[in-house]
Design a protein around this motif. Sequence first.
Motif, PDB file in Angstrom:
ATOM      1  N   ILE D  93      27.592 -17.667  -5.516  1.00  0.00           N
ATOM      2  CA  ILE D  93      28.250 -18.218  -6.703  1.00  0.00           C
ATOM      3  C   ILE D  93      27.495 -17.915  -7.994  1.00  0.00           C
ATOM      4  O   ILE D  93      28.103 -17.662  -9.021  1.00  0.00           O
ATOM      5  N   HIS D  94      26.153 -17.927  -7.947  1.00  0.00           N
ATOM      6  CA  HIS D  94      25.474 -17.555  -9.206  1.00  0.00           C
ATOM      7  C   HIS D  94      24.203 -16.725  -8.977  1.00  0.00           C
ATOM      8  O   HIS D  94      23.323 -16.699  -9.847  1.00  0.00           O
ATOM      9  N   ALA D  95      24.102 -16.058  -7.838  1.00  0.00           N
ATOM     10  CA  ALA D  95      23.000 -15.142  -7.517  1.00  0.00           C
ATOM     11  C   ALA D  95      21.703 -15.883  -7.174  1.00  0.00           C
ATOM     12  O   ALA D  95      20.845 -15.323  -6.496  1.00  0.00           O
ATOM     13  N   ASN D  96      21.577 -17.124  -7.680  1.00  0.00           N
ATOM     14  CA  ASN D  96      20.519 -18.009  -7.209  1.00  0.00           C
ATOM     15  C   ASN D  96      19.146 -17.344  -7.136  1.00  0.00           C
ATOM     16  O   ASN D  96      18.735 -16.679  -8.067  1.00  0.00           O
ATOM     17  N   ASN D 102      16.820 -10.645 -11.873  1.00  0.00           N
ATOM     18  CA  ASN D 102      17.581 -10.193 -13.044  1.00  0.00           C
ATOM     19  C   ASN D 102      16.819 -10.414 -14.341  1.00  0.00           C
ATOM     20  O   ASN D 102      17.073  -9.763 -15.336  1.00  0.00           O
ATOM     21  N   VAL D 139      21.540  -8.474  -9.663  1.00  0.00           N
ATOM     22  CA  VAL D 139      22.197  -9.151  -8.549  1.00  0.00           C
ATOM     23  C   VAL D 139      23.328  -9.964  -9.154  1.00  0.00           C
ATOM     24  O   VAL D 139      23.097 -10.776 -10.056  1.00  0.00           O
ATOM     25  N   LEU D 140      24.548  -9.721  -8.699  1.00  0.00           N
ATOM     26  CA  LEU D 140      25.677 -10.386  -9.328  1.00  0.00           C
ATOM     27  C   LEU D 140      26.371 -11.353  -8.383  1.00  0.00           C
ATOM     28  O   LEU D 140      26.405 -11.135  -7.171  1.00  0.00           O
ATOM     29  N   PRO D 141      26.923 -12.430  -8.958  1.00  0.00           N
ATOM     30  CA  PRO D 141      27.734 -13.335  -8.160  1.00  0.00           C
ATOM     31  C   PRO D 141      28.977 -12.597  -7.658  1.00  0.00           C
ATOM     32  O   PRO D 141      29.458 -11.664  -8.322  1.00  0.00           O
ATOM     33  N   HIS D 143      32.086 -13.461  -7.574  1.00  0.00           N
ATOM     34  CA  HIS D 143      33.304 -13.515  -8.386  1.00  0.00           C
ATOM     35  C   HIS D 143      33.238 -12.644  -9.622  1.00  0.00           C
ATOM     36  O   HIS D 143      34.241 -12.446 -10.294  1.00  0.00           O
ATOM     37  N   GLU D 144      32.052 -12.121  -9.963  1.00  0.00           N
ATOM     38  CA  GLU D 144      32.007 -11.196 -11.098  1.00  0.00           C
ATOM     39  C   GLU D 144      32.426  -9.795 -10.667  1.00  0.00           C
ATOM     40  O   GLU D 144      32.572  -8.905 -11.492  1.00  0.00           O
ATOM     41  N   TYR D 151      35.437 -21.732  -3.902  1.00  0.00           N
ATOM     42  CA  TYR D 151      33.997 -21.772  -4.149  1.00  0.00           C
ATOM     43  C   TYR D 151      33.391 -22.929  -3.370  1.00  0.00           C
ATOM     44  O   TYR D 151      33.871 -24.051  -3.431  1.00  0.00           O
ATOM     45  N   PRO D 153      29.739 -24.341  -3.305  1.00  0.00           N
ATOM     46  CA  PRO D 153      28.336 -24.268  -3.706  1.00  0.00           C
ATOM     47  C   PRO D 153      27.427 -25.079  -2.796  1.00  0.00           C
ATOM     48  O   PRO D 153      27.890 -25.846  -1.943  1.00  0.00           O
TER      49      PRO D 153
END
Lengths: 501, 145, 238, 186
Positions: D93-96, D102, D139-141, D143-144, D151, D153
């Motif tokens: 969801i957000h690359a965490n 990044n 590193v991308l989520p 959904h991008e 989702y 999380p």
Amino acid sequence: MALLDRCAEVAQQPGSGITVKGVGCHGPCSDGPLFSVACGDEVRLISVQSSSASELAMELQEALSRGSLREWVPRGCRSLDPQSPFLALQRRIVLERCGQIDPEDLSDAESAGAYQQLNAVLAANNPEAVIDLVRRSGLRGRGGAGYPTGLKWATVAAMPGAEKRLVCNADEGDPGAFMDRTILEGDPHSVLEGMAIAAFAVGAQHGFIYIRAEYPLAIARLRRAIAQAQQQGWLGTTIAGSRFSFDLELRVGAGAYVCGEETALIHSIEGQRGVPRPRPPYPAEHGVFGLPTLINNVETYANIPVLHRLGLERYGVGTKVFSLTGHVSRSGVIEVPIGTSLRTIVETMAGGPPDHKPIKAVQTGGPSGGCIPAAALDTPVDYDSLQALGTIMGSGGMVVMDSTTNMVDVAAYFMAFSREESCGKCIPCRTGTVQLELLLRKLLARKATVADLEQLERLSETVRDASLCGLGQSAPKPVLSTLRHFRADYLALLQPLEASR
Amino acid sequence: MPQDFEQLDPVLRRHQFRADALLEVLAAAQRSYGYLSAPLLRHVATSLRLPLSRVQGTASFYHLFRFTPPPRHQCLVCTGTACHVQGAGGLLQELKQHLNCPELDIGEVRCVGTCSGAPLVLVDGEIWNHQRAPALIEALQELLQ
Amino acid sequence: MSVCTLRIDDQDVAIAAGSTVLQAIRSAAIAVPTLCHLDGLSPVGACRLCLVEVEGSERLLAACVTTVQDGMRIHTNSSRLQEMRRTLIELLFSEGNHICAICVANGQCELQDLAVRVGMDHSRFSYRYPNRCVDLSHPQFGLDHNRCILCTRCVRVCDEVEGAHVWDVGWRGEHCQIISGLAEPWGAVEACTNCGKCIEVCPTGALFHKGEGTDEKHGHPGRLAALVQGRSRQELEP
Amino acid sequence: MSAAKPRKRLATVWLAGCSGCHMSFLDLDEWLLELAQHADIVYSPVASDQKRYPPAVDIALVEGGVANSDNLALLKTVRANTKVLVSFGDCAIHANIPGMRNMLQGADPVLRRAYLDLADSSAQLPHAPGLIPELLDQVLPVHELVPVDVYLPGCPPSADRIRTVLEALLQDRRPDLSRAGEIRFG
């Protein structure tokens, strides 16, 4: 400058019978450098094209030896036709003395009428009458928002307390706008006189002029004008023999567009970060150092003496000063009656795009404004008509864009501007402008989808509605107005697959 | 060793060491000493009786204050609207591409309000009108020699 | 003391004149999210989460800085406001590096809680992954700029309550960051009294006690109000 | 659940993550038996030997961010062959934590930092085209890069939350994750 010096040398010779002086801007900047030749009542503007300063001085010498300058047009120069629309369609009342007087010489300004209205107002000694006149004139703030000036004055005047402050907002930050610079460099005393009258009307004892550092010439001329006015007793204690005292201080900014917002400007005058705060309390109640404060912009103050001189009837609806730039044949500063149609300004006066390309849009109001499509060029330029089109009168920057202009690029340009100038205090503006610019860049890179376009629109609305101050609230305007009038430009940039959906 | 920054004294006195004169004092300090060094900022803070973070926070808010010594020459491309529609963006890019020299600072400036000369640049404070990349690069290279 | 009556959502509320709309909302036990606001500190109206709709006003108003007026009709939870609040929280997540899994404040974080509350299951905005640093120069405390949301509670508590003014905001816009002294390492700033109030009021894991591991930070933003109130009654020596 | 319904084809996918979400999936314990009655697990690092992502998958739980060219290719295959794609856990969801690289702004600085700056000895950049997948710059989520349907999380999402989602999806419902605790990050 070299031109002025050489001509002055010639004029200093005994028996020349002419005076040479440096004056403020005449207006048609694209024809500059300019000088004017005045013989009796006839004034001609002459554009210097290929002549050098020393050549001109020599020619002046020759012409003088022949007698009159009435027909004189030096080689390499061109006389501007006073009947040309750029000059003839103007109504120069605020800019009347710009280009006529030497802005560094108070006596020259005085002989052209400066401070006579202040003198009359002090003699009449009736502050309410001053406010009433301003209110009945319908004058609205010339800085952008267009708040009724008389109402603002009345509010400050009605505030309790003996100590009040006056501020002149000369932080002209809209890119492509240089009306206030023209006034300050050409006729600083008109602003000082307007401020003194306002101070008398609302009961302020001390004033500040907050000017952006990018205007060194205007700063120098203002400093000089303030010093001269103090010397002549137009500023300071017991002005013109009255009991009214008013002092002025110049405060120079340091490069922050947001300081044009009045609460940010107040913080900056106080020596703090130029960060806006929520209103209310409004500056009229809680302004500089917590005192009731009247804030108007340069052009608004410059309107005051002329309003008094002309009186309500002759003043009429008043004028607005615009700076015309972009894809136009003649650029520069013009002053026209409020209500003049856009077409008259950009086509008739400015001559449209130089190579006869069609006009695509006219941008007004800078980063806080929007783009008007060519189809709406017959709109009269006034506060309400422009607002109805999704833009604002703004401070007077007017950028003409021809058919080669991509409006998404224009929107991205303004968004980058707002992002860089965001103070960072509130979330929607600080981060929303970053994300809005990203979405616009994605479009320009032809990588955006329909969903991105929807996101752009939604986020624009959120940033508009949720931001703390005017900068954030109006930052999405260039996007929303181009989406409204030039949606095709956006759709053309969608991914090929997406566009067909 | 603390420096005395004497040149600032008249300015401080003129403003009676008042905290609200911070911007004026910082501007004068930068004019006199070229940039706002840490010792200079400390001196300003002490003189105006302001917390260090207040002085640093205020100075860093405004674009025109710098915290490192200025390079010998500076070329600022105006990025106002009129200059933008006349190609200021491309001009800036070309300059950055072709002139990479520690003696020259290439940057942007907000509209200087003389849009009839668009696109224009500010070289060491002087306005150069109607600039195109090749000629400007040549002129700047000359300046650097 | 005069009293104002107002209608908030579907409740009638009476409250002392001069109170803020936020106080009125809370007195009616209505939940409106806040981040920059903290009882005991001056309001700044920066986070925009407490925006409410007031009938007759075109603009949305920040409840924390709006004074109640008699007869006000307020809506705190319209779908427009809900969407706006979710957007604001997403924007906050997108601009920093908020990695709850390894954060000292995991489970105790006001930002994390708000994400749940506004129903944020992902951010619709691209993450910026800014390159920010961590300041561990102070002997007892640490500051992780990656987790800072610029609520300025630390700046205000240090200035208004502790009187040390170690913190301020530096630079502007997206480049804003909390600074100590001349943007120096915290440990080098002599003005710091090591009182730890900034840690207590920090809503996220940005300011923490050294040695705290994941999930181990427990902020105490609520204690501040008691302290300030006690001082105002002169029960406590400042 | 009625037995008459056709069995769902379920996949779980592991991109750049620690596999903790899959461990949490295994924490479903005996409910896994129930799951097996309603769904075939057609692709999964923990429950299937299938090496190629099959066509016509009904539900895919995708763990991890998208860090390299292999991740990206697999994700595109998954999206093209899956009805409901679940972004499974914080990394997706957000690359965490994988996304922390990044901050170094690009693959090259990351490799240099890891293999040169921090090397104890024999500092050398890894280079084996075709063998080691190329790192993406960021590193991308999930959904991008591709559209996501649901989702989920959590780091990791608890077994209970996974069950809530799967139960709904098996019955062709959209899972309701609005209750507190069900969409918490971390």
